[in-house]
Design a protein around this motif. Structure first.
Motif, PDB file in Angstrom:
ATOM      1  N   GLU A 287      32.163  50.477  43.960  1.00 49.03           N
ATOM      2  CA  GLU A 287      33.144  49.892  44.300  1.00 49.03           C
ATOM      3  C   GLU A 287      33.180  49.077  45.235  1.00 49.03           C
ATOM      4  N   LEU A 288      32.180  48.637  45.246  1.00 47.45           N
ATOM      5  CA  LEU A 288      31.348  47.555  45.763  1.00 47.45           C
ATOM      6  C   LEU A 288      31.580  45.735  45.041  1.00 47.45           C
ATOM      7  N   VAL A 289      30.846  46.673  43.631  1.00 50.01           N
ATOM      8  CA  VAL A 289      30.549  45.161  42.553  1.00 50.01           C
ATOM      9  C   VAL A 289      31.657  45.107  42.476  1.00 50.01           C
ATOM     10  N   LEU A 290      33.252  46.289  42.429  1.00 50.81           N
ATOM     11  CA  LEU A 290      34.602  46.070  41.582  1.00 50.81           C
ATOM     12  C   LEU A 290      35.058  44.652  42.655  1.00 50.81           C
ATOM     13  N   THR A 291      34.913  45.650  43.960  1.00 50.34           N
ATOM     14  CA  THR A 291      35.097  44.863  45.246  1.00 50.34           C
ATOM     15  C   THR A 291      35.028  43.369  44.929  1.00 50.34           C
ATOM     16  N   LEU A 292      33.904  43.118  45.237  1.00 48.37           N
ATOM     17  CA  LEU A 292      33.011  41.596  44.946  1.00 48.37           C
ATOM     18  C   LEU A 292      33.362  40.861  42.938  1.00 48.37           C
ATOM     19  N   GLY A 293      34.137  41.425  42.957  1.00 47.23           N
ATOM     20  CA  GLY A 293      34.619  40.681  40.976  1.00 47.23           C
ATOM     21  C   GLY A 293      36.196  40.160  41.416  1.00 47.23           C
ATOM     22  N   TRP A 294      36.882  41.264  41.937  1.00 51.47           N
ATOM     23  CA  TRP A 294      38.207  40.624  42.952  1.00 51.47           C
ATOM     24  C   TRP A 294      37.969  39.858  43.207  1.00 51.47           C
ATOM     25  N   LEU A 295      36.987  39.943  44.389  1.00 45.55           N
ATOM     26  CA  LEU A 295      36.303  38.832  45.319  1.00 45.55           C
ATOM     27  C   LEU A 295      37.218  37.376  44.595  1.00 45.55           C
ATOM     28  N   GLY A 296      35.941  37.659  43.529  1.00 41.45           N
ATOM     29  CA  GLY A 296      35.943  36.294  42.984  1.00 41.45           C
ATOM     30  C   GLY A 296      36.697  35.759  42.205  1.00 41.45           C
ATOM     31  N   ILE A 297      37.549  36.800  41.785  1.00 42.11           N
ATOM     32  CA  ILE A 297      38.877  35.382  40.669  1.00 42.11           C
ATOM     33  C   ILE A 297      39.550  35.331  42.042  1.00 42.11           C
ATOM     34  N   TYR A 298      40.270  35.720  43.056  1.00 44.52           N
ATOM     35  CA  TYR A 298      41.151  35.139  44.074  1.00 44.52           C
ATOM     36  C   TYR A 298      40.302  33.732  45.074  1.00 44.52           C
ATOM     37  N   ALA A 299      38.992  33.859  45.115  1.00 44.95           N
ATOM     38  CA  ALA A 299      38.478  33.264  45.588  1.00 44.95           C
ATOM     39  C   ALA A 299      38.972  31.600  46.104  1.00 44.95           C
ATOM     40  N   PRO A 300      38.652  30.945  44.186  1.00 43.96           N
ATOM     41  CA  PRO A 300      38.647  29.697  44.321  1.00 43.96           C
ATOM     42  C   PRO A 300      40.272  29.211  45.258  1.00 43.96           C
ATOM     43  N   MET A 301      41.437  30.284  45.068  1.00 45.54           N
ATOM     44  CA  MET A 301      42.256  29.552  45.714  1.00 45.54           C
ATOM     45  C   MET A 301      42.370  29.169  46.874  1.00 45.54           C
TER      46      MET A 301
ATOM     47  N   ILE B 104      43.670  27.487  41.498  1.00 43.59           N
ATOM     48  CA  ILE B 104      44.794  27.742  41.035  1.00 43.59           C
ATOM     49  C   ILE B 104      44.269  27.606  39.919  1.00 43.59           C
ATOM     50  N   VAL B 105      44.260  27.534  39.379  1.00 45.77           N
ATOM     51  CA  VAL B 105      43.476  27.663  38.071  1.00 45.77           C
ATOM     52  C   VAL B 105      41.906  27.800  37.496  1.00 45.77           C
ATOM     53  N   ILE B 106      41.243  27.813  38.786  1.00 45.03           N
ATOM     54  CA  ILE B 106      40.141  28.491  38.067  1.00 45.03           C
ATOM     55  C   ILE B 106      40.196  30.083  38.119  1.00 45.03           C
ATOM     56  N   MET B 107      41.424  30.668  39.374  1.00 47.79           N
ATOM     57  CA  MET B 107      41.835  31.858  39.077  1.00 47.79           C
ATOM     58  C   MET B 107      42.886  32.370  38.265  1.00 47.79           C
ATOM     59  N   PHE B 108      43.795  32.015  37.243  1.00 49.26           N
ATOM     60  CA  PHE B 108      44.344  32.419  36.288  1.00 49.26           C
ATOM     61  C   PHE B 108      42.838  32.673  34.676  1.00 49.26           C
ATOM     62  N   THR B 109      41.598  31.170  34.755  1.00 52.50           N
ATOM     63  CA  THR B 109      41.093  31.602  34.132  1.00 52.50           C
ATOM     64  C   THR B 109      40.106  32.452  34.334  1.00 52.50           C
ATOM     65  N   LEU B 110      39.716  33.164  35.502  1.00 52.61           N
ATOM     66  CA  LEU B 110      38.705  34.014  35.769  1.00 52.61           C
ATOM     67  C   LEU B 110      39.665  35.330  35.503  1.00 52.61           C
ATOM     68  N   ASN B 111      40.973  35.532  35.692  1.00 50.99           N
ATOM     69  CA  ASN B 111      41.859  36.572  36.131  1.00 50.99           C
ATOM     70  C   ASN B 111      41.776  37.640  34.831  1.00 50.99           C
ATOM     71  N   ARG B 112      40.906  38.464  34.512  1.00 51.48           N
ATOM     72  CA  ARG B 112      40.666  39.627  33.651  1.00 51.48           C
ATOM     73  C   ARG B 112      40.672  41.080  34.235  1.00 51.48           C
ATOM     74  N   ASP B 113      40.036  41.963  33.475  1.00 50.19           N
ATOM     75  CA  ASP B 113      40.020  43.097  34.138  1.00 50.19           C
ATOM     76  C   ASP B 113      38.898  43.163  34.586  1.00 50.19           C
ATOM     77  N   VAL B 114      38.665  43.762  35.742  1.00 48.41           N
ATOM     78  CA  VAL B 114      37.484  43.681  36.266  1.00 48.41           C
ATOM     79  C   VAL B 114      36.506  44.728  36.141  1.00 48.41           C
ATOM     80  N   THR B 115      35.425  44.566  35.628  1.00 53.59           N
ATOM     81  CA  THR B 115      34.745  45.835  35.148  1.00 53.59           C
ATOM     82  C   THR B 115      33.368  46.073  35.708  1.00 53.59           C
ATOM     83  N   PRO B 116      31.898  46.757  36.278  1.00 53.34           N
ATOM     84  CA  PRO B 116      30.473  46.753  36.928  1.00 53.34           C
ATOM     85  C   PRO B 116      29.747  46.086  35.971  1.00 53.34           C
ATOM     86  N   GLU B 117      30.541  45.091  34.692  1.00 52.71           N
ATOM     87  CA  GLU B 117      29.166  44.171  34.154  1.00 52.71           C
ATOM     88  C   GLU B 117      30.291  43.491  34.315  1.00 52.71           C
TER      89      GLU B 117
END
Length: 147
Positions: free
Chosen positions: A3-17, A64-77
């Motif tokens: 859960e922590l790993v997935l949360t960090l992945g989601w945080l990474g998607i939205y952090a640039p924006m 915003i552009v980086i956020m859209f580029t990173l936007n994908r399903d977050v997996t542990p990998e």
């Protein structure tokens, strides 16, 4: 732990924006305050002061552009890559936006005293913009390798 790993992945998607938006707001306010001060001390040229104070707004666009580029399903990998690219590019944009605002404020202050140096006074802000573009492009290129 997952859960922590997935949360960090989601945080990474939205952090640039988020970091880019904060940087743009801070940078534009720093330059905007200098612009308002210059308007009280000069008889004209207000449009260019306002225009220069908007320079740092580009950081939110890059974010915003980086956020859209990173936007994908977050997996542990892929969560680590998303977090690393997102946070680090967001921090780079944050510093660029804030310091670009300071460079723009200095350009405004110098131009009010000596209007003929307007273009040359913008060079430091343009150099900082280049660093923001580098962070933007690197984030886009590196993100292509994340599954």
């Amino acid at each position: 732990m997952n859960e922590l790993v997935l949360t960090l992945g989601w945080l990474g998607i939205y952090a640039p924006m988020a970091l880019g938006a904060g940087a743009s707001a801070i940078g534009c306010s720093i330059a905007g305050m200098a612009s308002i001060g210059a308007m009280t001390e000069t008889e004209g040229g207000y449009g260019r002061f306002v225009g220069v104070s908007a320079f740092p707004s580009t950081m939110v666009i890059y974010g915003i552009v980086i956020m859209f580029t990173l936007n994908r399903d977050v997996t542990p990998e892929n969560a680590g890559g998303l977090f690393g690219i997102g946070i680090l590019s967001g921090i780079a944009l944050m510093f660029c936006g804030i310091w670009q605002g300071r460079a723009c404020a200095a350009a405004i202050n110098a131009t009010k005293e000596k209007p003929e140096i307007f273009g040359l006074a913008l060079a430091p802000a343009a150099i900082i913009e280049g660093f923001g573009v580098f962070a933007f492009v690197f984030a886009l290129v590196i993100s292509a390798g994340i599954s």
